[in-house]
Design an enzyme around this catalytic site. Structure first.
Site, mmCIF file in Angstrom:
data_model
loop_
_atom_site.group_PDB
_atom_site.id
_atom_site.type_symbol
_atom_site.label_atom_id
_atom_site.label_comp_id
_atom_site.label_asym_id
_atom_site.label_seq_id
_atom_site.Cartn_x
_atom_site.Cartn_y
_atom_site.Cartn_z
ATOM 1 C CG ASP A 1 -1.757 1.200 1.369
ATOM 2 O OD1 ASP A 1 -2.456 1.530 0.402
ATOM 3 O OD2 ASP A 1 -1.709 1.848 2.427
ATOM 4 C CG ASP B 1 -1.711 7.649 0.580
ATOM 5 O OD1 ASP B 1 -0.902 8.581 0.489
ATOM 6 O OD2 ASP B 1 -2.477 7.315 -0.346
#
Length: 394
Positions: free
Chosen positions: A46, A48
């Site tokens: 991922d 953020d």
């Protein structure tokens, strides 16, 4: 289904484990070997909150946006949107704050504010290290996030080599459904030519962990402390990427430890040093440590009247009124300076010694003479002493 929680991984060993060690002989069997599962051939990240410290900027952006509409940010309620897709998050904000906007109008107003902050978003502790390590050893790795592709590419454009080193970059607009649907992860695996069972996902949000579960992949969670209870969903839960041990997943081990310490990219914070604790700025300000800073570090503090000196820093749970989330305890290890207090302090952390296990608090660390000795000796080495000759604080 994921492996059951592993107490060994959650306890965070002090040093990297020798790649020749037998996992089954360790304190509990961990990693993919234990249940006969397939070994890991690729990693999916991922973005953020996992690789980039954008969460504080997201919160400060929303705060500024809401002030423009005469609303006040409810900081305690914001963590529930962690990992949501853009559309879902926009609808939720509009409803919660009773804004007279459509989702598109919301985006048109808030995205320019957010984009201005992208250049300031720093890699989280251990992110550059892990990216470089996987690339060096030819391990394919992908980026799969609920953000739109244009936003993803915009954010990573400020970090040299990231765009070129990722095998695949996927935003939620490239698949049918974003997380918690498995579509992003399955598409990333497909584009890398790796079976889902051979993929390891590294995530910070619960929706991302659920998506990895749904994709049939192994998953390591590196959550903010407000969402740290992932034990029943993730195969491993870490405080930061500095604690990640590739060899537990049949990946090449790190070789960058110097004795008992790990050199790290400097991590900065400023605040008040009072009553033996370091009190950070508010949570939505970018001047504090990232949420994933946790454990025993060392570095260089600067005080207005006392210059620069050596310090061991513990970050974890404890009893202090500075902040409810975590406590930061600097132990000054320069002789004759242990009386310093009640001053503004700038901290630059340049090395990592170890993490804390799930039950360990700073109050358990009252005797840290061994770590003080390690820090004192390490800070005399050129690789750490160098930081006193370069600008200590940006």
């Amino acid at each position: 289904m994921p492996l059951p929680p592993c107490s060994f991984l959650n306890s965070i060993p002090l040093k990297p484990i020798s790649p020749s060690s037998s996992l089954s002989a360790m304190n509990g069997c961990c990693g993919p070997q234990c249940d006969g599962a397939a070994y890991i051939q690729a990693v999916i990240f991922d973005l953020d909150g996992t690789l980039l410290d954008t969460e504080k900027f997201a919160k400060s952006t929303l705060k500024e946006f809401l002030e423009n509409h005469g609303k006040v940010l409810d900081s305690e309620n914001e963590d529930k949107r962690l990992g949501m897709g853009p559309q879902e998050s926009a609808i939720d904000v509009i409803k919660e704050y009773d804004l007279p906007l459509t989702p598109q109008q919301f985006f048109d107003e808030i995205i320019p504010i957010y984009k201005e902050k992208w250049p300031k978003a720093k890699p989280l502790p251990g992110a550059n290290r892990l990216i470089s390590h996987l690339h060096k050893h030819g391990v394919p790795f992908a980026l799969a996030t609920n953000s739109k592709t244009a936003a993803v590419e915009g954010k990573i454009s400020y970090h040299e080599g990231w765009k070129e080193q990722f095998s695949v970059i996927l935003g939620s607009d490239q698949v049918k459904s974003g997380k918690p649907s498995p579509d992003l992860f399955l598409e990333a695996a497909k584009r890398m030519g790796v079976d889902a069972a051979h993929c390891l996902v590294i995530e910070d949000s619960l929706v991302g962990v659920r998506a990895a579960n749904a994709a049939g992949m192994k998953v390591v969670a590196v959550p903010p402390h407000s969402e740290a209870d992932y034990a029943s969903f993730a195969d491993s839960v870490l405080h930061s990427l500095l604690e990640f041990q590739p060899e537990l997943w049949d990946l090449p081990p790190f070789e960058d430890w110097v004795g008992s310490t790990l050199p790290i990219e400097p991590i900065y914070a400023s605040g008040l040093f009072s009553n033996g604790f370091f009190c950070e700025a508010e949570d939505d300000e970018p001047s504090g440590f990232p949420d994933q800073v946790w454990g025993l570090y060392f570095g260089w503090p600067k005080l207005n009247m006392h210059g620069v000196f050596k310090v061991l820093v513990g970050v974890g749970r404890g009893h202090c009124t500075c902040t409810a989330k975590r406590k930061i305890k600097p132990w000054i290890i320069d002789d004759g300076k242990d009386h310093i207090a009640d001053q503004h302090m700038q901290l630059s952390l340049v090395g990592f010694i170890r993490g804390l296990n799930n039950n360990e608090t700073l109050m358990d660390l009252e005797v840290v003479e061994e770590e003080k000795s390690i820090a004192r000796a390490s800070l005399d080495l050129p690789m750490f002493l160098y930081h006193t000759r370069a600008p200590l604080f940006p």
